[in-house]
Design a protein around this motif. Structure first.
Motif, PDB file in Angstrom:
ATOM      1  N   GLY A  50       0.784  -1.222   0.000  1.00 50.81           N
ATOM      2  CA  GLY A  50       0.000   0.000   0.000  1.00 50.81           C
ATOM      3  C   GLY A  50       0.814   1.269   0.000  1.00 50.81           C
ATOM      4  O   GLY A  50       0.313   2.325   0.375  1.00 50.81           O
ATOM      5  N   ASN A  51       2.088   1.176  -0.395  1.00 54.35           N
ATOM      6  CA  ASN A  51       2.996   2.334  -0.389  1.00 54.35           C
ATOM      7  C   ASN A  51       3.175   2.879   1.030  1.00 54.35           C
ATOM      8  O   ASN A  51       3.236   4.093   1.245  1.00 54.35           O
ATOM      9  CB  ASN A  51       2.485   3.428  -1.324  1.00 54.35           C
ATOM     10  N   ALA A  52       3.269   1.948   1.988  1.00 51.95           N
ATOM     11  CA  ALA A  52       3.434   2.329   3.401  1.00 51.95           C
ATOM     12  C   ALA A  52       4.700   1.699   3.949  1.00 51.95           C
ATOM     13  O   ALA A  52       4.664   0.872   4.855  1.00 51.95           O
ATOM     14  CB  ALA A  52       2.222   1.881   4.214  1.00 51.95           C
ATOM     15  N   VAL A  53       5.861   2.069   3.397  1.00 47.88           N
ATOM     16  CA  VAL A  53       7.117   1.422   3.761  1.00 47.88           C
ATOM     17  C   VAL A  53       8.131   2.402   4.354  1.00 47.88           C
ATOM     18  O   VAL A  53       9.311   2.082   4.455  1.00 47.88           O
ATOM     19  CB  VAL A  53       7.733   0.710   2.530  1.00 47.88           C
ATOM     20  N   GLY A  54       7.693   3.565   4.783  1.00 49.85           N
ATOM     21  CA  GLY A  54       8.621   4.573   5.291  1.00 49.85           C
ATOM     22  C   GLY A  54       9.245   4.248   6.625  1.00 49.85           C
ATOM     23  O   GLY A  54      10.167   4.954   7.072  1.00 49.85           O
ATOM     24  N   ALA A  55       8.774   3.166   7.302  1.00 53.36           N
ATOM     25  CA  ALA A  55       9.365   2.767   8.582  1.00 53.36           C
ATOM     26  C   ALA A  55       9.801   1.315   8.562  1.00 53.36           C
ATOM     27  O   ALA A  55      10.032   0.718   9.622  1.00 53.36           O
ATOM     28  CB  ALA A  55       8.361   2.990   9.718  1.00 53.36           C
ATOM     29  N   LEU A 219       5.277  17.014   0.788  1.00 53.84           N
ATOM     30  CA  LEU A 219       4.523  16.015   1.548  1.00 53.84           C
ATOM     31  C   LEU A 219       5.177  15.786   2.900  1.00 53.84           C
ATOM     32  O   LEU A 219       6.409  15.738   3.005  1.00 53.84           O
ATOM     33  CB  LEU A 219       4.463  14.692   0.784  1.00 53.84           C
ATOM     34  N   TYR A 220       4.352  15.593   3.921  1.00 52.92           N
ATOM     35  CA  TYR A 220       4.802  15.249   5.267  1.00 52.92           C
ATOM     36  C   TYR A 220       4.274  13.852   5.577  1.00 52.92           C
ATOM     37  O   TYR A 220       3.060  13.661   5.650  1.00 52.92           O
ATOM     38  CB  TYR A 220       4.284  16.273   6.281  1.00 52.92           C
ATOM     39  N   GLN A 221       5.175  12.908   5.715  1.00 52.78           N
ATOM     40  CA  GLN A 221       4.758  11.514   5.839  1.00 52.78           C
ATOM     41  C   GLN A 221       5.155  10.934   7.196  1.00 52.78           C
ATOM     42  O   GLN A 221       6.315  10.986   7.586  1.00 52.78           O
ATOM     43  CB  GLN A 221       5.382  10.671   4.724  1.00 52.78           C
ATOM     44  N   LEU A 222       4.179  10.374   7.886  1.00 50.21           N
ATOM     45  CA  LEU A 222       4.394   9.693   9.154  1.00 50.21           C
ATOM     46  C   LEU A 222       4.121   8.209   8.947  1.00 50.21           C
ATOM     47  O   LEU A 222       3.051   7.833   8.465  1.00 50.21           O
ATOM     48  CB  LEU A 222       3.470  10.260  10.229  1.00 50.21           C
ATOM     49  N   SER A 223       5.095   7.358   9.278  1.00 52.97           N
ATOM     50  CA  SER A 223       4.995   5.922   9.021  1.00 52.97           C
ATOM     51  C   SER A 223       5.232   5.126  10.293  1.00 52.97           C
ATOM     52  O   SER A 223       5.957   5.569  11.193  1.00 52.97           O
ATOM     53  CB  SER A 223       6.019   5.495   7.960  1.00 52.97           C
ATOM     54  N   VAL A 224       4.640   3.926  10.345  1.00 52.30           N
ATOM     55  CA  VAL A 224       4.836   3.019  11.466  1.00 52.30           C
ATOM     56  C   VAL A 224       4.892   1.596  10.927  1.00 52.30           C
ATOM     57  O   VAL A 224       4.233   1.263   9.941  1.00 52.30           O
ATOM     58  CB  VAL A 224       3.699   3.166  12.515  1.00 52.30           C
ATOM     59  N   ALA A 225       5.699   0.750  11.553  1.00 53.06           N
ATOM     60  CA  ALA A 225       5.806  -0.658  11.173  1.00 53.06           C
ATOM     61  C   ALA A 225       5.881  -1.513  12.434  1.00 53.06           C
ATOM     62  O   ALA A 225       6.606  -1.181  13.376  1.00 53.06           O
ATOM     63  CB  ALA A 225       7.034  -0.902  10.295  1.00 53.06           C
ATOM     64  N   LEU A 226       5.119  -2.593  12.439  1.00 53.37           N
ATOM     65  CA  LEU A 226       5.125  -3.580  13.515  1.00 53.37           C
ATOM     66  C   LEU A 226       5.547  -4.916  12.953  1.00 53.37           C
ATOM     67  O   LEU A 226       5.143  -5.288  11.842  1.00 53.37           O
ATOM     68  CB  LEU A 226       3.735  -3.704  14.147  1.00 53.37           C
ATOM     69  N   GLN A 227       6.357  -5.656  13.703  1.00 56.44           N
ATOM     70  CA  GLN A 227       6.741  -6.987  13.261  1.00 56.44           C
ATOM     71  C   GLN A 227       6.593  -7.979  14.403  1.00 56.44           C
ATOM     72  O   GLN A 227       6.814  -7.647  15.561  1.00 56.44           O
ATOM     73  CB  GLN A 227       8.176  -7.009  12.734  1.00 56.44           C
ATOM     74  N   PHE A 233       4.468  -8.694   9.278  1.00 55.73           N
ATOM     75  CA  PHE A 233       4.752  -7.269   9.311  1.00 55.73           C
ATOM     76  C   PHE A 233       3.463  -6.506   9.009  1.00 55.73           C
ATOM     77  O   PHE A 233       2.727  -6.851   8.075  1.00 55.73           O
ATOM     78  CB  PHE A 233       5.812  -6.890   8.260  1.00 55.73           C
ATOM     79  N   ILE A 234       3.204  -5.483   9.795  1.00 59.71           N
ATOM     80  CA  ILE A 234       2.070  -4.596   9.573  1.00 59.71           C
ATOM     81  C   ILE A 234       2.613  -3.175   9.431  1.00 59.71           C
ATOM     82  O   ILE A 234       3.382  -2.717  10.278  1.00 59.71           O
ATOM     83  CB  ILE A 234       1.057  -4.665  10.723  1.00 59.71           C
ATOM     84  N   THR A 235       2.225  -2.506   8.362  1.00 60.50           N
ATOM     85  CA  THR A 235       2.740  -1.167   8.097  1.00 60.50           C
ATOM     86  C   THR A 235       1.572  -0.203   7.855  1.00 60.50           C
ATOM     87  O   THR A 235       0.491  -0.607   7.405  1.00 60.50           O
ATOM     88  CB  THR A 235       3.653  -1.153   6.862  1.00 60.50           C
ATOM     89  N   ALA A 236       1.806   1.064   8.146  1.00 55.80           N
ATOM     90  CA  ALA A 236       0.809   2.099   7.888  1.00 55.80           C
ATOM     91  C   ALA A 236       1.523   3.419   7.689  1.00 55.80           C
ATOM     92  O   ALA A 236       2.627   3.633   8.199  1.00 55.80           O
ATOM     93  CB  ALA A 236      -0.188   2.199   9.040  1.00 55.80           C
ATOM     94  N   ALA A 237       0.907   4.305   6.920  1.00 52.77           N
ATOM     95  CA  ALA A 237       1.491   5.619   6.659  1.00 52.77           C
ATOM     96  C   ALA A 237       0.385   6.634   6.430  1.00 52.77           C
ATOM     97  O   ALA A 237      -0.684   6.315   5.887  1.00 52.77           O
ATOM     98  CB  ALA A 237       2.424   5.569   5.446  1.00 52.77           C
ATOM     99  N   HIS A 249      -2.364   4.937   3.954  1.00 53.26           N
ATOM    100  CA  HIS A 249      -1.808   3.745   3.326  1.00 53.26           C
ATOM    101  C   HIS A 249      -1.555   2.688   4.400  1.00 53.26           C
ATOM    102  O   HIS A 249      -1.155   3.021   5.521  1.00 53.26           O
ATOM    103  CB  HIS A 249      -0.487   4.072   2.616  1.00 53.26           C
ATOM    104  N   ALA A 250      -1.774   1.418   4.063  1.00 52.59           N
ATOM    105  CA  ALA A 250      -1.556   0.342   5.032  1.00 52.59           C
ATOM    106  C   ALA A 250      -1.284  -0.956   4.288  1.00 52.59           C
ATOM    107  O   ALA A 250      -1.717  -1.137   3.141  1.00 52.59           O
ATOM    108  CB  ALA A 250      -2.764   0.181   5.951  1.00 52.59           C
TER     109      ALA A 250
END
Length: 312
Positions: A50-55, A219-227, A233-237, A249-250
């Motif tokens: 989902g293009n949510a890989v910033g973290a 753009l101001y992007q805030l991202s999070v990743a859980l493993q 892996f779960i990601t969101a942005a 994005h997730a």
């Protein structure tokens, strides 16, 4: 140590509040702004999540979303990505990422987007040939770890857009930060396209030519990743901007053994799916092939993305 982590967490909180407040300003659709191809996922793994890989540290080609990820490289990577989009569009990327001991990382990437099979017609509506357009960006990224769990980075970008008989050039910057307070949690914050713009000059080409500058939206992007156990892996942005509407994005990635991973996500309300295979090649060299299926939005049709990455 606890005091330092408390200060960092407070800083991340205020950064989040700032990003949300900036995104609350008047905005509009992004279609009228330059640089659309760089706001798309540039690799198959990014697309399938989902293009949510910033973290997400395990995606070296994601430095285009957050350059601070380069500060946590442990191996060298060479990757190539090809996206066959609908409406005669294409999007490709070649990238190399290299760790720079003891605490830094370096990346170089070339991104190419193009549209082909454009019919050229005269004033009588007679077809006289075919035209094509292209957009290119050269990335040079660098990051350094300040502490074991914190890194900062910067991307410099050179742009070149080509239309029939006209070429424009420009320059831009990205900055980012990455923080992993726990083994299972990582956070990323990036500001993309700082003062990014491209300059057109048609005075020497057309009788009534002109000069103009197209500005990329910042753009101001805030991202999070859980493993979880390095298997899920779960990601969101969240992307905000003072110019365009915010997007969400997730994605999720599940590893089925050592050689297969299945992915799925939502890229700003568009569902995406993907999978990946990983195999050793020789010695310490291994390869990974990623695939993503994009359902498309606004009836634009489905698209496919492929990446082939070597780790050595």
């Amino acid at each position: 140590m606890m005091r330092r982590k408390s200060v960092i967490l407070q800083g991340l909180l205020w950064t989040t509040i700032l990003a949300l407040s900036l995104s609350a300003a008047p905005r509009r659709e992004a279609g009228g702004y330059a640089g659309t191809y760089l706001r798309m996922p540039l690799s198959a793994r990014s697309a399938a999540l989902g293009n949510a890989v910033g973290a997400l540290m395990e995606t070296p080609e994601a430095f285009t979303e957050n350059p601070a990820l380069l500060g946590h490289l442990s191996k060298r990577h060479f990757g190539s990505s090809f996206q066959f989009l609908s409406l005669d569009r294409s999007l490709h990327m070649l990238n190399v990422t290299i760790p720079v001991p003891p605490t830094a990382g370096l990346a170089i990437a070339w991104v190419h987007a193009g549209v082909g099979n454009i019919e050229e017609r005269n004033f009588a509506n007679e077809m006289t040939g075919e035209l094509q357009t292209s957009q290119d960006a050269l990335y040079v990224g660098f990051a350094n770890r300040i502490w074991k769990s914190l890194s900062i980075g910067v991307n410099t970008k050179i742009f070149m857009d080509q239309l029939p008989d006209v070429t424009a050039t420009g320059f831009g910057l990205d900055v980012g930060a990455f923080y992993a307070p726990f083994d299972f949690l990582s956070l990323g914050f990036s500001v993309k396209d700082i003062n990014s713009k491209i300059n057109w000059n048609t005075k020497d080409i057309y009788e009534f030519g002109s000069q103009r500058t197209d500005t990329y939206p910042t753009l101001y992007q805030l991202s999070v990743a859980l493993q979880f156990n390095h298997q899920v892996f779960i990601t969101a942005a969240y992307r905000g901007s003072v110019d365009i509407f915010p997007t969400f994005h997730a994605g999720m990635e599940v590893h089925a053994g050592d050689h297969l991973a299945i992915r799925g996500g939502v890229d700003n309300r568009m569902p995406v799916l993907g999978l990946s295979t990983r195999y050793p090649v020789w010695g310490h060299i291994e390869t990974r092939i990623d695939y993503a299926f994009l359902f498309g939005r606004y009836n634009e049709g489905i698209s496919h993305a492929f990446s082939w990455i070597f780790t050595f």
